[in-house]
Design a protein around this motif. Structure first.
Motif: not given
Length: 489
Positions: A8-12
């Motif tokens: 989820i952090k990567k797609i921010d």
């Protein structure tokens, strides 16, 4: 769960980068010149935006106009207005008006599939012409049929000017006497005026404007004049929505082609069944001009404003260049003062060509050539020192110096030490469970890390030390490294 959180952090894509501050006050170097230019650019941009919106609001922007030949079915064409008006050309008040005196009568005949279907007597309207007499306003009817993809006019309108007969009058009305009729035909000029009212769209603001064209038909006892009138129309497609919306489609009569013809009274009587002096044949012309008016919308306004603002912001590159130059000069100047604290006290005078002409330190003039030589040399060293590779190199040399005095085992211990939070405790219970011994001697106290160790090598501490340690001991045998190299400011 932790893997899901990582993905989820990567797609921010709202991630914020770490911005390193240049100094305590700013992370991006800004100058007075840049502030003035920014203020001017923003002011001009705002003024231009307001000006563009004002021009758009007051319809001072010309639309994009394109025209083409178009075959219409005339479904949007409106004939329910005074499209055609007739009156007698009464240029002298003593002239006899044939319609008011019932010398002549106006008739209107409608056809359906080229067959006469209805004939009516036209009466005078309440509308007064320029010449003081009354207008005759006929109701035009036209019909169309599509045959083999070709639009054909099947319903037409004829307006006849005929000799008055009692059969054509309503009850209680009488035709003019023979004397009045003879007097009318003996007048110098007997002319019937046909006015056609055109409508068109004003491209400036999209409003509907009207104009009138007049055609003249002479009345003679021996002749019958035919005026074949082919009305022309324009199809308008108006795109005036702010952002979204369907275009408005309008259709108006805006011209006419006239085909005059002179016939005998006998010919017209045989054609219409009554003694006819003038026949006005009204029909639509199939081809028309399609005009597309595309007014500026919100996107066009933003593009207009954006292009000018982008042009103004070209000055940004110049200001960025100067700010980069000034930032580089500031860092070099500050770095020199770290090694030569007195450098900040130098007073430098320059001429109009920006050449140095005088340098003083504490009211004492310095040798100009020596200063230039010194500054050139030290600047070159500082510029080299500020390179990223050089900084990494110096860090590696620091480790070697530390390693020359400390074994690896001692250096490795630094990873497990830090400033303790013992002063924050509420009870006598130690916060650090690994701590077994509290400092109880002067030597241990000096070796214990505290809050001052965090900023002991900072610029803030540097300023404090210049204020505190500004006195040199006069006993030379007591001087150490720090006393020898101390600078008084």
């Amino acid at each position: 769960m932790s893997s899901l959180v990582k993905h989820i952090k990567k797609i921010d894509f709202f991630g914020a980068p770490l911005v390193q501050h240049i100094d305590k006050e700013q992370s991006i170097y800004k100058s007075i010149l840049g502030g003035i230019i920014t203020f001017l650019i923003c002011s001009v941009s705002l003024f231009y935006t307001v000006w563009v919106i004002y021009l758009w609001h007051t319809n001072q922007f010309s639309p994009k106009i394109s025209s083409s030949v178009y075959v219409s079915n005339f479904s949007l064409l409106d004939f329910n207005y005074d499209l055609i008006k007739l009156c007698f050309y009464k240029y002298d008040e003593n002239m006899i008006d044939p319609f008011e005196t019932k010398v002549l009568l106006p008739l209107i005949t409608y056809t359906e599939n080229y067959t006469y279907t209805e004939t009516k007597l036209l009466s005078l309207s309440n509308e007064t012409s320029y010449y003081g007499n009354k207008f005759i306003i006929p109701q035009i009817r036209l019909g169309f049929t599509n045959f083999n993809n070709i639009l054909i006019t099947t319903s037409e309108t004829y307006i006849q000017i005929v000799r008055c007969t009692p059969e054509l009058l309503v009850e209680g009305e009488q035709c003019a006497s023979e004397e009045i009729s003879n007097k009318f035909f003996s007048q110098a000029q007997n002319i019937i005026i046909m006015q056609i009212k055109y409508k068109q769209i004003n491209s400036q603001d999209g409003s509907i404007e009207s104009s009138i064209q007049e055609f003249f038909v002479s009345i003679e006892q021996l002749n019958c004049y035919t005026l074949n009138t082919f009305l022309q129309s324009s199809f308008y497609e108006v795109k005036d929505s702010i952002l979204f919306g369907s275009p408005k489609q309008l259709e108006y009569v805006n011209g006419a082609l006239i085909q005059p013809q002179t016939n005998t009274i006998q010919y017209c009587k045989q054609a219409f069944g009554v003694e006819t002096y003038a026949s006005l044949y009204v029909v639509m012309k199939g081809n028309q001009i399609k005009t597309i008016l595309e007014y500026p919308n919100a996107g066009d306004l933003l593009a207009n404003i954006g292009s000018i603002v982008s042009l103004l912001f070209m000055f940004r590159h110049i200001i960025v260049f100067f700010n980069s130059y000034f930032l580089n000069e500031k860092i070099i100047h500050d770095m020199i003062t770290y090694y030569y604290p007195q450098f900040s006290k130098l007073q430098i005078q320059k001429n109009w060509k920006n050449d140095i002409i005088k340098v003083t330190l504490q009211h004492q003039q310095l040798d100009l050539n020596e200063y230039k030589k010194f500054y050139k040399d030290i600047r070159l060293k500082i510029e080299t020192k500020l390179t990223y590779v050089n900084m990494l190199y110096e860090i590696s040399r620091m480790y070697i110096l530390i390693r020359s005095n400390k074994p690896q085992s001692d250096i490795k211990k630094c990873h497990s030490i830090g400033v303790k939070l013992g002063h924050l405790r509420l009870t006598t219970l130690a916060i650090d469970p690994l701590s077994k011994v509290e400092p109880h001697s002067k030597e241990q106290e000096d070796q214990t890390l505290n809050d001052e160790d965090i900023g002991i090598l900072s610029l803030q501490e540097r300023k404090k030390q210049f204020k505190i340690n500004n006195i040199v001991d006069e006993e030379l045998e007591m001087l150490d490294f720090y006393d020898i190299n101390r600078i008084q400011l």
